[in-house]
Design an enzyme around this catalytic site. Structure first.
Site, PDB file in Angstrom:
ATOM      1  N   ASP A 287     -22.161   6.817 -59.559  1.00 14.02           N
ATOM      2  CA  ASP A 287     -23.224   8.098 -58.444  1.00 14.02           C
ATOM      3  C   ASP A 287     -23.419   9.597 -59.799  1.00 14.02           C
ATOM      4  OD1 ASP A 287     -23.631  10.993 -57.336  1.00 14.02           O
ATOM      5  OD2 ASP A 287     -25.052   9.007 -55.772  1.00 14.02           O
TER       6      ASP A 287
ATOM      7  N   HIS B 178     -40.068  -1.037 -61.343  1.00 12.10           N
ATOM      8  CA  HIS B 178     -39.685   0.956 -60.740  1.00 12.10           C
ATOM      9  C   HIS B 178     -40.517   0.146 -59.209  1.00 12.10           C
ATOM     10  CE1 HIS B 178     -40.545   4.525 -60.391  1.00 12.10           C
ATOM     11  NE2 HIS B 178     -41.100   4.720 -59.816  1.00 12.10           N
TER      12      HIS B 178
ATOM     13  N   ASN C  50     -32.054   5.493 -48.694  1.00 11.51           N
ATOM     14  CA  ASN C  50     -32.288   6.189 -48.166  1.00 11.51           C
ATOM     15  C   ASN C  50     -33.479   6.332 -48.187  1.00 11.51           C
ATOM     16  OD1 ASN C  50     -29.376   7.415 -47.892  1.00 11.51           O
ATOM     17  ND2 ASN C  50     -29.710   7.986 -49.594  1.00 11.51           N
TER      18      ASN C  50
ATOM     19  N   HIS D 232     -37.301   5.798 -56.919  1.00 11.22           N
ATOM     20  CA  HIS D 232     -36.680   4.966 -57.326  1.00 11.22           C
ATOM     21  C   HIS D 232     -36.007   4.295 -55.794  1.00 11.22           C
ATOM     22  CE1 HIS D 232     -36.707   2.265 -60.958  1.00 11.22           C
ATOM     23  NE2 HIS D 232     -36.010   1.408 -60.806  1.00 11.22           N
TER      24      HIS D 232
ATOM     25  N   HIS E 226     -33.209   2.869 -55.332  1.00 11.16           N
ATOM     26  CA  HIS E 226     -31.684   1.662 -55.457  1.00 11.16           C
ATOM     27  C   HIS E 226     -30.435   2.187 -54.329  1.00 11.16           C
ATOM     28  CE1 HIS E 226     -32.030   6.132 -54.682  1.00 11.16           C
ATOM     29  NE2 HIS E 226     -31.247   6.185 -54.579  1.00 11.16           N
TER      30      HIS E 226
END
Length: 109
Positions: A30, A46, A85, A96, A98
């Site tokens: 990150d 995606h 999230n 996208h 994750h």
């Protein structure tokens, strides 16, 4: 692999500095870490958010969760958080799907 040309994470899947990779999934650091270890697991496919997890065949969804656990293990983490999230109200800023893996210290928010 379906991708979106304007999606940052679709670009990272192809061009990113991968910490871990398996068929269909990659891991990157990150760029704004919230913990000593803060990794992002990205599916190559995606999908906008966790709401759309049904777009993954059962076996692929299972492999994704195993990849998240394997990535944490390879990072040397025994205790860690896995965060997804879902939607802007929950802090999702890139649409996208994750997974955040946070570890290397005490509990994180």
């Amino acid at each position: 692999m379906a991708s979106q040309p304007d999606c940052l994470f679709c670009k990272l899947v192809v061009e990113g500095d991968h910490v871990n990779r398996a068929d269909g999934f990659v891991t990157v650091q990150d760029i704004n870490p919230k913990a000593p270890v803060h990794l992002l697991v990205l599916p190559e496919r995606h999908v906008d958010s966790f709401r759309d997890i049904g777009q993954f065949p059962t076996e692929e969804a299972k492999r994704m969760l195993e990849f998240v656990a394997d990535t944490a293990r390879q990072a040397g983490l025994e205790d860690y958080q896995v965060v997804v999230n879902v939607g802007p109200g929950a802090g999702q800023t890139i649409f996208h799907l994750h997974w955040h893996i946070l570890g290397g210290g005490t509990a994180f928010e």
